[in-house]
Design a protein around this motif. Structure first.
Motif, short mmCIF file in Angstrom:
data_model
loop_
_atom_site.label_atom_id
_atom_site.label_comp_id
_atom_site.label_asym_id
_atom_site.label_seq_id
_atom_site.Cartn_x
_atom_site.Cartn_y
_atom_site.Cartn_z
N VAL A 72 -14.55 -58.28 -40.95
CA VAL A 72 -13.19 -58.16 -41.44
C VAL A 72 -12.25 -59.18 -40.79
CG1 VAL A 72 -11.19 -56.61 -41.64
CG2 VAL A 72 -13.52 -55.71 -41.87
N THR A 73 -12.44 -59.41 -39.49
CA THR A 73 -11.49 -60.23 -38.73
C THR A 73 -12.21 -60.86 -37.55
OG1 THR A 73 -9.31 -60.19 -37.66
CG2 THR A 73 -10.72 -58.28 -37.30
N THR A 74 -11.45 -61.32 -36.57
CA THR A 74 -12.02 -61.86 -35.33
C THR A 74 -11.46 -61.06 -34.15
OG1 THR A 74 -10.27 -63.45 -34.76
CG2 THR A 74 -11.91 -64.14 -36.41
N GLU A 75 -12.06 -61.29 -32.99
CA GLU A 75 -11.60 -60.57 -31.80
C GLU A 75 -10.19 -60.97 -31.40
OE1 GLU A 75 -13.41 -64.36 -30.29
OE2 GLU A 75 -13.88 -62.90 -31.84
N LEU A 76 -9.65 -62.02 -32.00
CA LEU A 76 -8.28 -62.45 -31.68
C LEU A 76 -7.24 -61.39 -32.04
CD1 LEU A 76 -8.40 -66.18 -32.90
CD2 LEU A 76 -8.53 -65.33 -30.54
N THR A 77 -7.59 -60.49 -32.96
CA THR A 77 -6.64 -59.42 -33.30
C THR A 77 -6.31 -58.55 -32.09
OG1 THR A 77 -6.23 -57.58 -34.83
CG2 THR A 77 -8.47 -57.82 -34.02
N PHE A 78 -7.23 -58.48 -31.11
CA PHE A 78 -7.03 -57.63 -29.94
C PHE A 78 -6.43 -58.39 -28.75
CE2 PHE A 78 -10.86 -55.94 -32.16
CZ PHE A 78 -10.28 -54.77 -32.63
N ASP A 79 -6.14 -59.67 -28.91
CA ASP A 79 -5.55 -60.43 -27.81
C ASP A 79 -4.24 -59.77 -27.37
OD1 ASP A 79 -7.56 -62.28 -27.77
OD2 ASP A 79 -6.29 -64.01 -28.20
N ASN A 80 -4.08 -59.61 -26.07
CA ASN A 80 -2.81 -59.06 -25.61
C ASN A 80 -2.18 -60.00 -24.58
OD1 ASN A 80 -4.51 -58.52 -23.48
ND2 ASN A 80 -4.21 -56.31 -23.53
N VAL A 81 -0.91 -59.76 -24.35
CA VAL A 81 -0.10 -60.61 -23.48
C VAL A 81 0.27 -59.79 -22.25
CG1 VAL A 81 2.04 -61.91 -23.27
CG2 VAL A 81 0.79 -61.92 -25.44
N ASN A 82 -0.43 -60.04 -21.16
CA ASN A 82 -0.18 -59.30 -19.93
C ASN A 82 0.60 -60.09 -18.89
OD1 ASN A 82 -1.47 -56.75 -20.40
ND2 ASN A 82 -3.45 -57.80 -20.27
N THR A 83 0.53 -61.41 -18.96
CA THR A 83 1.12 -62.27 -17.94
C THR A 83 1.94 -63.37 -18.60
OG1 THR A 83 -0.74 -63.82 -17.88
CG2 THR A 83 -0.89 -61.85 -16.46
N SER A 84 2.70 -64.09 -17.80
CA SER A 84 3.47 -65.22 -18.34
C SER A 84 2.54 -66.32 -18.86
CB SER A 84 4.41 -65.78 -17.27
OG SER A 84 3.69 -66.18 -16.12
N ALA A 85 1.37 -66.47 -18.24
CA ALA A 85 0.39 -67.44 -18.73
C ALA A 85 -0.13 -67.04 -20.10
CB ALA A 85 -0.76 -67.58 -17.74
N ASP A 86 -0.37 -65.73 -20.30
CA ASP A 86 -0.79 -65.24 -21.62
C ASP A 86 0.29 -65.53 -22.66
OD1 ASP A 86 -3.10 -64.20 -20.49
OD2 ASP A 86 -2.29 -62.17 -20.32
N LEU A 87 1.55 -65.36 -22.26
CA LEU A 87 2.66 -65.61 -23.19
C LEU A 87 2.69 -67.08 -23.62
CD1 LEU A 87 5.19 -64.48 -24.61
CD2 LEU A 87 6.49 -65.15 -22.58
N LYS A 88 2.48 -67.97 -22.69
CA LYS A 88 2.48 -69.40 -23.03
C LYS A 88 1.36 -69.73 -24.00
CE LYS A 88 4.68 -70.90 -18.73
NZ LYS A 88 4.49 -71.61 -17.44
N ARG A 89 0.18 -69.13 -23.79
CA ARG A 89 -0.93 -69.36 -24.71
C ARG A 89 -0.61 -68.82 -26.10
NH1 ARG A 89 -4.09 -68.47 -20.00
NH2 ARG A 89 -4.17 -66.22 -20.37
N ALA A 90 0.01 -67.63 -26.13
CA ALA A 90 0.39 -67.05 -27.42
C ALA A 90 1.42 -67.91 -28.13
CB ALA A 90 0.92 -65.63 -27.21
N GLU A 91 2.37 -68.46 -27.37
CA GLU A 91 3.38 -69.33 -27.97
C GLU A 91 2.74 -70.57 -28.58
OE1 GLU A 91 6.20 -69.99 -24.82
OE2 GLU A 91 7.54 -68.46 -25.63
N ARG A 92 1.73 -71.12 -27.90
CA ARG A 92 1.06 -72.30 -28.45
C ARG A 92 0.39 -71.98 -29.77
NH1 ARG A 92 -0.09 -73.39 -22.87
NH2 ARG A 92 -2.17 -72.42 -23.01
N ARG A 93 -0.18 -70.78 -29.88
CA ARG A 93 -0.81 -70.40 -31.14
C ARG A 93 0.21 -70.23 -32.26
NH1 ARG A 93 -4.50 -65.33 -30.39
NH2 ARG A 93 -4.60 -65.57 -32.67
N TYR A 94 1.34 -69.61 -31.94
CA TYR A 94 2.36 -69.43 -32.96
C TYR A 94 2.95 -70.77 -33.40
CZ TYR A 94 2.84 -64.46 -33.80
OH TYR A 94 2.61 -63.17 -34.23
N ARG A 95 3.18 -71.64 -32.46
CA ARG A 95 3.78 -72.93 -32.82
C ARG A 95 2.79 -73.82 -33.55
NH1 ARG A 95 8.70 -72.69 -30.83
NH2 ARG A 95 9.13 -71.63 -28.85
N ALA A 96 1.50 -73.69 -33.22
CA ALA A 96 0.47 -74.50 -33.89
C ALA A 96 0.19 -74.04 -35.30
CB ALA A 96 -0.81 -74.51 -33.07
#
Length: 227
Positions: free
Chosen positions: A197-221
């Motif tokens: 149905v999907t990929t494991e990326l659906t379960f990615d969570n943001v626990n730290t500021s580093a996680d937030l930066k990675r998530a931002e890169r995905r949204y901007r890309a």
């Protein structure tokens, strides 16, 4: 009818001083990113880009579980949301995610509740719909990846039985988030079914500021501003 319930009552101790529920993720509060994906109004970011952008809502109502001190900033973040939003505050904060799930299920106006943590900004609406279908003949549908980890905070529960099961677990002093499931007729959605149905990326969570930066890169890309 299905209620989407976002859990936001945790203290985010690994994130820093800021409440991660309303932390800016590429210009939008993170909790709104989660809510928009459930409503089908999010930018076309994988996984489930098509379903998350100009798609049909996969929920009928939205409940936000939070602490009393979070309600105002979260309500500001949710301004203009296309579905009705109700707020269920934790009467006793800091009891853990099981209490948050219990409170969200108690506050849900519908028979079914889709639980999603506020730090899962890539929740795939296609998976949510699939879980709702799988759960129909049971009382819960819970994904489990190959690592055997149950994804209880991106799962579907029949509202009243799950709330009652959480009450019983809490009364016993059981705080493990899996405990209520043992009182329910639940089905496990395994890794193979999830990946159909999907990929494991659906379960990615943001626990730290580093996680937030990675998530931002995905949204901007992947988002509309990337072209």
């Amino acid at each position: 009818m299905v209620t989407g319930a976002i859990l936001a009552g945790g203290r985010s101790t690994r994130f820093g001083d800021e409440d991660k529920a309303v932390a800016s993720l590429a210009g939008t509060p993170m909790i709104r990113r989660v809510a928009d994906r459930l409503a089908g109004t999010a930018p076309p970011v994988e996984p489930g880009a098509a379903a998350a952008s100009d798609g049909e809502p996969v929920i009928d109502n939205l409940v936000v579980n939070c602490r009393a001190d979070q309600r105002e900033p979260i309500a500001d973040a949710m301004a203009g949301y296309p579905l009705e939003v109700a707020y269920v505050e934790d009467e006793t904060p800091d009891q853990g995610p099981m209490a948050g799930i219990r409170n969200a299920c108690r506050g849900a106006p519908d028979e079914w509740t889709v639980i999603v943590a506020c730090d899962m900004p890539f929740v795939d609406p296609t998976l949510v719909s699939y879980l709702c279908g799988v759960a129909r003949d049971h009382e819960a549908a819970v994904p489990r990846l190959e690592d055997e980890w149950y994804q209880t905070t991106q799962a579907v529960y029949r509202s009243a039985p799950m709330a009652d099961a959480c009450d019983r677990a809490l009364a016993r002093g059981d705080r493990k988030i899996l405990e209520p499931l043992f009182d329910l007729d639940y089905v496990v959605v395994d890794d193979d079914a999830i990946r159909d149905v999907t990929t494991e990326l659906t379960f990615d969570n943001v626990n730290t500021s580093a996680d937030l930066k990675r998530a931002e890169r995905r949204y901007r890309a992947d988002g509309p501003d990337s072209e």
